[in-house]
Design an enzyme around this catalytic site. Structure first.
Site, mmCIF file in Angstrom:
data_model
loop_
_atom_site.group_PDB
_atom_site.id
_atom_site.type_symbol
_atom_site.label_atom_id
_atom_site.label_comp_id
_atom_site.label_asym_id
_atom_site.label_seq_id
_atom_site.Cartn_x
_atom_site.Cartn_y
_atom_site.Cartn_z
ATOM 1 C CG ASP A 60 40.972 32.852 44.230
ATOM 2 O OD1 ASP A 60 41.630 32.001 43.607
ATOM 3 O OD2 ASP A 60 41.283 34.059 44.267
ATOM 4 C CG ASP A 81 51.029 30.858 58.254
ATOM 5 O OD1 ASP A 81 51.410 30.352 59.323
ATOM 6 O OD2 ASP A 81 51.802 31.235 57.360
ATOM 7 C CG HIS A 97 44.727 32.797 42.675
ATOM 8 N ND1 HIS A 97 43.610 33.501 43.048
ATOM 9 C CD2 HIS A 97 45.510 33.682 42.015
ATOM 10 C CE1 HIS A 97 43.700 34.755 42.632
ATOM 11 N NE2 HIS A 97 44.847 34.886 41.991
ATOM 12 C CG ASN A 157 47.667 40.566 36.850
ATOM 13 O OD1 ASN A 157 47.500 41.559 37.548
ATOM 14 N ND2 ASN A 157 47.492 39.340 37.304
ATOM 15 C CB ALA A 186 37.802 45.431 38.531
ATOM 16 C CB VAL A 199 33.327 46.663 41.888
ATOM 17 C CG1 VAL A 199 34.502 45.758 42.250
ATOM 18 C CG2 VAL A 199 32.049 45.840 41.755
ATOM 19 C CB SER A 233 45.626 38.261 42.335
ATOM 20 O OG SER A 233 44.987 37.800 41.186
#
Length: 382
Positions: free
Chosen positions: A50, A59, A85, A177, A186, A191, A242
């Protein structure tokens, strides 16, 4: 064009008492708390290919390993994120949930950040391929790819995916998207291609779909961590496949933690066989085999499979004719096979554009995003 600029939208704050974790509606929707009683991801490394991951985010403290960078991030260890992202995806997977902050699906897992994209550069599929190989060679048991390209898969990318599968890695990628066909990587065999759903468990309206879809997961109003350098609150709410991909990667980490000796092919099989059908029985183009089911995948028992169930059946070998001593024609020269040229979107030096989830491009409405704080109200469902 690259097709995964996921969305992020928030509404004005109203519920002052609600913590970040309480805003993560997908945790209850998927019964993640029960799953975390079974496993928390300990001992599992999840690579996040990414924009990098902010290792200083509270966190993610202690969750982020030194990684690497490719493209414009070459020479870095992947532990900074000027886009947001990658940090968001890492938070969905492994945030620690301390002090009311974001809680990941597998808070015991470690994140291996591979910075391969930012908002200023253009990257080709070969950069992703290089990232996959590096992750497979550096201990990743799961690789999350919340990215994609509306392009023909390149031989280099297919070889990288096959290499990681041979190294016993579970690969997870977002479908995209744009409401179109499933994106690369993908759409490569082996995958886990993850489409999105909304709060009602229905297909998310912008999710890419097609025969390559494998699983579905929440993709609407997903609250997660973000670099404070990008959003002062340290949090953002995201819509997009995502997020759905990161959720499935987190579930895969839980399964690999509970069953450390289980090969990747059997982890993939467990995720598929236990998915909850959302449409007609069986696999469909919109949600694949159904909604990812953390508890089901952790507790079900299946016999070992011979191969990754997302790979095509091997072709039977063709018997070769027995050579004879009769006069034969001399061998004819074989024409050199030319590799298919990769599809290129937005040609600049032969690369494809890749855009991150939180990129500030206000003129493009599909890339809206705003920060959220612990005081923000979850958005009204679409």
């Amino acid at each position: 064009m690259p097709i995964l600029p996921a969305l992020a939208v928030v509404l004005p704050l109203l519920l002052a008492a609600q913590s970040i974790e309480e805003q993560e509606w997908h945790l209850d929707a998927l019964d993640v708390y029960s799953a975390q009683d079974q496993a928390r991801g300990d001992g599992v490394i999840v690579a996040v290919i990414d924009s990098g991951v902010d290792a200083q985010h509270p966190d993610l403290a202690g969750r982020v390993l030194p990684g690497t960078g490719f493209g414009s991030s070459k020479g870095t260890d992947g532990t900074t994120d000027t886009d947001g992202h990658g940090t968001g995806m890492a938070g969905i997977i492994a945030a620690n949930g301390k002090n009311g902050g974001a809680l990941g699906i597998a808070p015991g897992a470690k994140i291996l950040p591979i910075a391969s994209a930012d908002e200023k550069e253009q990257f080709g599929l070969d950069v992703v391929a290089e990232s996959i190989r590096w992750a497979a060679d550096h201990g990743a048991k799961v690789i999350n790819m919340s990215l994609g390209f509306s392009s023909t898969m390149t031989p280099t990318l297919v070889k990288a995916v096959n290499y990681a599968i041979e190294k016993d890695v579970v690969l997870v990628a977002a479908t995209g998207n744009e409401g179109k066909e499933v994106s690369a990587p993908a759409n490569i065999g082996g995958v886990i291609a993850v489409a999105g759903t909304n709060r009602e468990g229905k297909p998310w309206k912008s999710s890419n779909i097609g025969a390559d879809t494998v699983l579905a997961a929440p993709a609407e109003g997903i609250v997660t961590a973000a670099p404070e350098s990008v959003y002062s609150s340290g949090y953002a709410e995201m819509d997009g496949t995502s997020a759905a991909s990161a959720i499935v990667s987190g579930v895969a980490a839980l399964v690999r933690a509970k069953h450390p000796a289980m090969p990747a092919k059997d982890v993939v099989n467990a995720l598929i066989k236990t998915a909850k059908d959302l449409a007609d029985p069986g696999r469909d183009e919109t949600t694949g085999f159904g909604m990812v089911n953390p508890m089901g995948a952790l507790t079900a028992q299946f016999p070992p499979v011979e191969r990754n169930p997302l790979l095509p059946e091997p072709k039977p070998s063709t018997p070769q004719p027995t050579p004879t001593l009769v006069a034969q024609r001399p061998e004819q020269p074989v024409a050199e096979m030319k590799d298919r040229l990769p599809f290129v979107a937005g040609v600049v030096g032969g690369t494809a554009l890749m855009t991150g989830l939180l990129i500030a491009l206000p003129a493009i409405t599909s890339r809206r995003r705003q920060p959220v704080s612990a005081r923000d109200t979850p958005p009204t469902p679409w």
